[in-house]
Design a protein around this motif. Structure first.
Motif, PDB file in Angstrom:
ATOM      1  N   ARG A  27       0.847  -1.192   0.000  1.00 58.56           N
ATOM      2  CA  ARG A  27       0.000   0.000   0.000  1.00 58.56           C
ATOM      3  C   ARG A  27       0.885   1.246   0.000  1.00 58.56           C
ATOM      4  O   ARG A  27       1.827   1.356   0.773  1.00 58.56           O
ATOM      5  CB  ARG A  27      -0.895   0.013   1.244  1.00 58.56           C
ATOM      6  N   ASN A  28       0.571   2.186  -0.875  1.00 56.34           N
ATOM      7  CA  ASN A  28       1.254   3.468  -0.874  1.00 56.34           C
ATOM      8  C   ASN A  28       0.517   4.471   0.004  1.00 56.34           C
ATOM      9  O   ASN A  28      -0.718   4.426   0.113  1.00 56.34           O
ATOM     10  CB  ASN A  28       1.342   4.043  -2.289  1.00 56.34           C
TER      11      ASN A  28
ATOM     12  N   ILE B 127       4.991   0.463  -2.882  1.00 57.15           N
ATOM     13  CA  ILE B 127       4.838  -0.371  -4.075  1.00 57.15           C
ATOM     14  C   ILE B 127       6.077  -0.256  -4.952  1.00 57.15           C
ATOM     15  O   ILE B 127       6.646  -1.264  -5.386  1.00 57.15           O
ATOM     16  CB  ILE B 127       3.565   0.027  -4.851  1.00 57.15           C
ATOM     17  N   GLU B 128       6.510   0.978  -5.191  1.00 52.31           N
ATOM     18  CA  GLU B 128       7.700   1.192  -6.015  1.00 52.31           C
ATOM     19  C   GLU B 128       8.941   0.605  -5.338  1.00 52.31           C
ATOM     20  O   GLU B 128       9.811   0.026  -6.001  1.00 52.31           O
ATOM     21  CB  GLU B 128       7.899   2.689  -6.277  1.00 52.31           C
ATOM     22  N   HIS B 129       9.013   0.748  -4.013  1.00 50.66           N
ATOM     23  CA  HIS B 129      10.155   0.203  -3.288  1.00 50.66           C
ATOM     24  C   HIS B 129      10.208  -1.314  -3.394  1.00 50.66           C
ATOM     25  O   HIS B 129      11.284  -1.897  -3.561  1.00 50.66           O
ATOM     26  CB  HIS B 129      10.093   0.629  -1.825  1.00 50.66           C
ATOM     27  N   HIS B 130       9.066  -1.975  -3.333  1.00 56.36           N
ATOM     28  CA  HIS B 130       9.060  -3.429  -3.420  1.00 56.36           C
ATOM     29  C   HIS B 130       9.353  -3.919  -4.833  1.00 56.36           C
ATOM     30  O   HIS B 130       9.957  -4.984  -5.001  1.00 56.36           O
ATOM     31  CB  HIS B 130       7.721  -3.987  -2.923  1.00 56.36           C
ATOM     32  N   LEU B 131       8.940  -3.173  -5.815  1.00 56.50           N
ATOM     33  CA  LEU B 131       9.243  -3.563  -7.187  1.00 56.50           C
ATOM     34  C   LEU B 131      10.717  -3.345  -7.516  1.00 56.50           C
ATOM     35  O   LEU B 131      11.335  -4.130  -8.235  1.00 56.50           O
ATOM     36  CB  LEU B 131       8.370  -2.770  -8.163  1.00 56.50           C
ATOM     37  N   PHE B 132      11.287  -2.266  -6.955  1.00 54.82           N
ATOM     38  CA  PHE B 132      12.672  -1.900  -7.246  1.00 54.82           C
ATOM     39  C   PHE B 132      13.386  -1.583  -5.934  1.00 54.82           C
ATOM     40  O   PHE B 132      13.646  -0.419  -5.616  1.00 54.82           O
ATOM     41  CB  PHE B 132      12.722  -0.694  -8.189  1.00 54.82           C
ATOM     42  N   PRO B 133      13.705  -2.607  -5.129  1.00 53.70           N
ATOM     43  CA  PRO B 133      14.260  -2.359  -3.798  1.00 53.70           C
ATOM     44  C   PRO B 133      15.613  -1.660  -3.791  1.00 53.70           C
ATOM     45  O   PRO B 133      15.977  -1.039  -2.792  1.00 53.70           O
ATOM     46  CB  PRO B 133      14.363  -3.764  -3.186  1.00 53.70           C
ATOM     47  N   ASN B 134      16.358  -1.731  -4.887  1.00 48.92           N
ATOM     48  CA  ASN B 134      17.648  -1.038  -4.929  1.00 48.92           C
ATOM     49  C   ASN B 134      17.550   0.359  -5.536  1.00 48.92           C
ATOM     50  O   ASN B 134      18.568   1.011  -5.761  1.00 48.92           O
ATOM     51  CB  ASN B 134      18.679  -1.876  -5.697  1.00 48.92           C
ATOM     52  N   MET B 135      16.338   0.823  -5.813  1.00 46.58           N
ATOM     53  CA  MET B 135      16.161   2.180  -6.320  1.00 46.58           C
ATOM     54  C   MET B 135      16.424   3.187  -5.200  1.00 46.58           C
ATOM     55  O   MET B 135      15.842   3.072  -4.118  1.00 46.58           O
ATOM     56  CB  MET B 135      14.739   2.388  -6.855  1.00 46.58           C
ATOM     57  N   PRO B 136      17.291   4.174  -5.403  1.00 45.36           N
ATOM     58  CA  PRO B 136      17.527   5.177  -4.358  1.00 45.36           C
ATOM     59  C   PRO B 136      16.227   5.829  -3.904  1.00 45.36           C
ATOM     60  O   PRO B 136      15.339   6.119  -4.721  1.00 45.36           O
ATOM     61  CB  PRO B 136      18.449   6.189  -5.049  1.00 45.36           C
ATOM     62  N   ALA B 137      16.111   6.054  -2.629  1.00 47.37           N
ATOM     63  CA  ALA B 137      14.865   6.550  -2.049  1.00 47.37           C
ATOM     64  C   ALA B 137      14.325   7.819  -2.713  1.00 47.37           C
ATOM     65  O   ALA B 137      13.116   7.926  -2.929  1.00 47.37           O
ATOM     66  CB  ALA B 137      15.050   6.762  -0.547  1.00 47.37           C
ATOM     67  N   PRO B 138      15.158   8.806  -3.043  1.00 48.04           N
ATOM     68  CA  PRO B 138      14.589  10.028  -3.636  1.00 48.04           C
ATOM     69  C   PRO B 138      13.996   9.817  -5.021  1.00 48.04           C
ATOM     70  O   PRO B 138      13.256  10.682  -5.506  1.00 48.04           O
ATOM     71  CB  PRO B 138      15.793  10.984  -3.686  1.00 48.04           C
ATOM     72  N   ASN B 139      14.303   8.695  -5.664  1.00 48.56           N
ATOM     73  CA  ASN B 139      13.746   8.424  -6.994  1.00 48.56           C
ATOM     74  C   ASN B 139      12.373   7.764  -6.933  1.00 48.56           C
ATOM     75  O   ASN B 139      11.682   7.679  -7.949  1.00 48.56           O
ATOM     76  CB  ASN B 139      14.694   7.532  -7.796  1.00 48.56           C
ATOM     77  N   LEU B 140      11.986   7.265  -5.762  1.00 45.15           N
ATOM     78  CA  LEU B 140      10.717   6.553  -5.658  1.00 45.15           C
ATOM     79  C   LEU B 140       9.535   7.457  -5.988  1.00 45.15           C
ATOM     80  O   LEU B 140       8.567   7.024  -6.622  1.00 45.15           O
ATOM     81  CB  LEU B 140      10.559   5.980  -4.239  1.00 45.15           C
TER      82      LEU B 140
ATOM     83  N   LEU C  13      -3.097   0.332  -4.830  1.00 47.02           N
ATOM     84  CA  LEU C  13      -3.727   1.030  -3.712  1.00 47.02           C
ATOM     85  C   LEU C  13      -2.836   2.150  -3.196  1.00 47.02           C
ATOM     86  O   LEU C  13      -1.690   1.925  -2.799  1.00 47.02           O
ATOM     87  CB  LEU C  13      -4.019   0.057  -2.565  1.00 47.02           C
ATOM     88  N   GLN C  14      -3.393   3.355  -3.214  1.00 50.44           N
ATOM     89  CA  GLN C  14      -2.737   4.516  -2.620  1.00 50.44           C
ATOM     90  C   GLN C  14      -3.761   5.258  -1.773  1.00 50.44           C
ATOM     91  O   GLN C  14      -4.876   5.510  -2.231  1.00 50.44           O
ATOM     92  CB  GLN C  14      -2.164   5.441  -3.696  1.00 50.44           C
ATOM     93  N   THR C  15      -3.382   5.587  -0.552  1.00 51.48           N
ATOM     94  CA  THR C  15      -4.337   6.213   0.357  1.00 51.48           C
ATOM     95  C   THR C  15      -3.627   7.233   1.223  1.00 51.48           C
ATOM     96  O   THR C  15      -2.405   7.399   1.141  1.00 51.48           O
ATOM     97  CB  THR C  15      -5.010   5.128   1.237  1.00 51.48           C
ATOM     98  N   GLY C  16      -4.398   7.943   2.050  1.00 50.23           N
ATOM     99  CA  GLY C  16      -3.804   8.888   2.985  1.00 50.23           C
ATOM    100  C   GLY C  16      -3.211   8.169   4.180  1.00 50.23           C
ATOM    101  O   GLY C  16      -3.511   6.999   4.439  1.00 50.23           O
ATOM    102  N   LEU C  17      -2.378   8.883   4.942  1.00 52.00           N
ATOM    103  CA  LEU C  17      -1.688   8.257   6.068  1.00 52.00           C
ATOM    104  C   LEU C  17      -2.669   7.787   7.131  1.00 52.00           C
ATOM    105  O   LEU C  17      -2.592   6.641   7.596  1.00 52.00           O
ATOM    106  CB  LEU C  17      -0.687   9.246   6.677  1.00 52.00           C
ATOM    107  N   VAL C  18      -3.592   8.643   7.531  1.00 48.79           N
ATOM    108  CA  VAL C  18      -4.544   8.269   8.576  1.00 48.79           C
ATOM    109  C   VAL C  18      -5.403   7.099   8.125  1.00 48.79           C
ATOM    110  O   VAL C  18      -5.651   6.160   8.882  1.00 48.79           O
ATOM    111  CB  VAL C  18      -5.420   9.481   8.971  1.00 48.79           C
ATOM    112  N   GLU C  19      -5.866   7.140   6.888  1.00 52.91           N
ATOM    113  CA  GLU C  19      -6.695   6.049   6.383  1.00 52.91           C
ATOM    114  C   GLU C  19      -5.915   4.740   6.320  1.00 52.91           C
ATOM    115  O   GLU C  19      -6.475   3.666   6.513  1.00 52.91           O
ATOM    116  CB  GLU C  19      -7.250   6.399   5.002  1.00 52.91           C
ATOM    117  N   SER C  20      -4.607   4.811   6.062  1.00 48.39           N
ATOM    118  CA  SER C  20      -3.809   3.577   6.027  1.00 48.39           C
ATOM    119  C   SER C  20      -3.814   2.900   7.392  1.00 48.39           C
ATOM    120  O   SER C  20      -3.899   1.671   7.489  1.00 48.39           O
ATOM    121  CB  SER C  20      -2.375   3.885   5.597  1.00 48.39           C
ATOM    122  N   TYR C  21      -3.754   3.693   8.463  1.00 43.33           N
ATOM    123  CA  TYR C  21      -3.837   3.109   9.807  1.00 43.33           C
ATOM    124  C   TYR C  21      -5.224   2.538  10.052  1.00 43.33           C
ATOM    125  O   TYR C  21      -5.376   1.476  10.671  1.00 43.33           O
ATOM    126  CB  TYR C  21      -3.522   4.163  10.874  1.00 43.33           C
ATOM    127  N   GLY C  22      -6.249   3.235   9.556  1.00 45.64           N
ATOM    128  CA  GLY C  22      -7.613   2.733   9.719  1.00 45.64           C
ATOM    129  C   GLY C  22      -7.797   1.393   9.039  1.00 45.64           C
ATOM    130  O   GLY C  22      -8.410   0.472   9.599  1.00 45.64           O
TER     131      GLY C  22
END
Length: 359
Positions: free
Chosen positions: A285-286, A304-317, A336-345
């Motif tokens: 989830r993003n 999602i991007e991090h899991h697809l490309f785990p060696n991608m430098p963080a600022p490029n995500l 799936l992309q959602t807001g931070l509060v909703e992700s906890y919900g």
């Protein structure tokens, strides 16, 4: 073969919960296997897999200055309850250093193993007291099979249980907690840092541990200096409160940074046969990003991007996110992309639903 699933409403969208009757997938292995290759080509053509040495030089320098400066302030403040503010600030610094150690573990900073290992050991073991080698190995297992009941150590039923099958098999403390585990989740995070410290020592005490001597020496050095400084500057009562606040907030910050990524997403079993792209996207989830969120979550909100490309430098995500989202829409894969509060919900609702049978 994919299991038939029943649809459930979750956070304003449909997610899948498994039942046990298998059916044939609608796409062939050959077709699905090429999906990631096409996406990887687009990302590579955009230059998003290139290293960012200047970015990481600045980021690591700022984190190191904050770390050393924080302990200097601690020594300057001395015997005062104002140290609780220092404890809170150092919890933030420790977590940010943990994010850097995470990036080092994925070879985002250096291309070769040796400098990544040296920096990771200094930051992880010596800096924050976490066994970098053990954690990196565990985290790589998570990346290989995210949210998989049998293979992902992050969804093993230690205290929290993540699926109805795990609830059925649970006993003792996990079964007691599972009944109302959504309410227990955040309080339990206050113990997460201590859990990681202890797990690091337990892993390094095994004869099979790699770099056992150096890692253990650095870890012991961290705690000798850490406890020595705290109990030298503060009387025992303030020292104990400082430790509780610092480590408690450190654990909470770590937990709330990683919880939005997978908690509440589909939990896979051996019956689920997914290709690499779908396995990573459908279980992740993003969280919508902005400059503050990106810094606060170590840019892992682009999970999602991090899991697809785990060696991608963080600022490029952040730059990769619209490319991946558009591509998933083209091939019909839920993203799936959602807001931070909703992700906890979503995560808490999932934990509550999992424990429903016990209520």
């Amino acid at each position: 073969m994919l299991p038939v699933r029943r649809r459930i409403r979750h956070g304003g969208r449909n997610l899948l919960r498994e039942t046990r009757r298998p059916v044939v997938s609608t796409s062939t292995t050959e077709t699905r296997g090429s999906d990631f290759a096409r996406l990887a080509q687009r990302v590579s053509d955009a230059g998003l897999l290139d290293r960012r040495p200047v970015y990481y030089a600045v980021r690591i320098s700022l984190a190191a200055l904050a770390y050393l400066g924080g302990w200097a302030v601690f020594a300057w403040v001395g015997d005062s309850w104002l140290q609780l503010l220092v404890a809170a600030a150092m919890a933030v610094v420790f977590t940010q250093l943990g994010f850097v150690a995470h990036d080092l573990g994925h070879r985002q900073v250096f291309r070769t193993r040796r400098p990544s290992d040296v920096a990771g050991l200094l930051i992880g073991n010596l800096g924050v007291g976490l066994g970098w080698g053990w954690w990196t190995h565990k985290h790589n297992r998570h990346h290989a099979n995210p949210n998989h009941e049998d293979h992902d150590p992050d969804v093993s039923p230690a205290v929290i249980v993540w699926s109805e099958d795990q609830v059925a098999r649970s006993h003792g403390l996990p079964r007691f907690i599972a009944k109302y585990q959504a309410y227990w989740f955040f309080p339990l995070l206050t113990l997460e840092a201590w859990h990681l410290h202890i797990a690091s020592f337990k892993a390094l005490l095994k004869p099979s541990a790699k770099r056992r001597g150096p890692e253990l020496a650095l870890l012991l050095t961290h705690f000798v200096l850490y406890f020595g400084l705290v109990f030298t500057v503060l009387p025992w009562d303030k020292a104990l409160v400082f430790l509780l606040v610092h480590q408690g907030l450190f654990g909470i910050y770590l937990g709330v940074s990683f919880a939005p990524n997978h908690k509440g997403m589909p939990v896979l079993t051996k019956e689920d046969k997914l290709d690499f792209l779908r396995k990573q996207v459908l279980t992740s989830r993003n969280v919508r990003g902005n400059p503050f969120t990106d810094v606060a979550l170590g840019q892992l909100n682009y999970q999602i991007e991090h899991h697809l490309f785990p060696n991608m430098p963080a600022p490029n995500l952040r730059r990769a996110q619209p490319i991946v989202q558009r591509y998933c829409a083209e091939i019909g894969v839920d993203y799936l992309q959602t807001g931070l509060v909703e992700s906890y919900g979503q995560a808490l609702r999932h934990l509550h639903e999992v424990g429903a049978a016990l209520r």
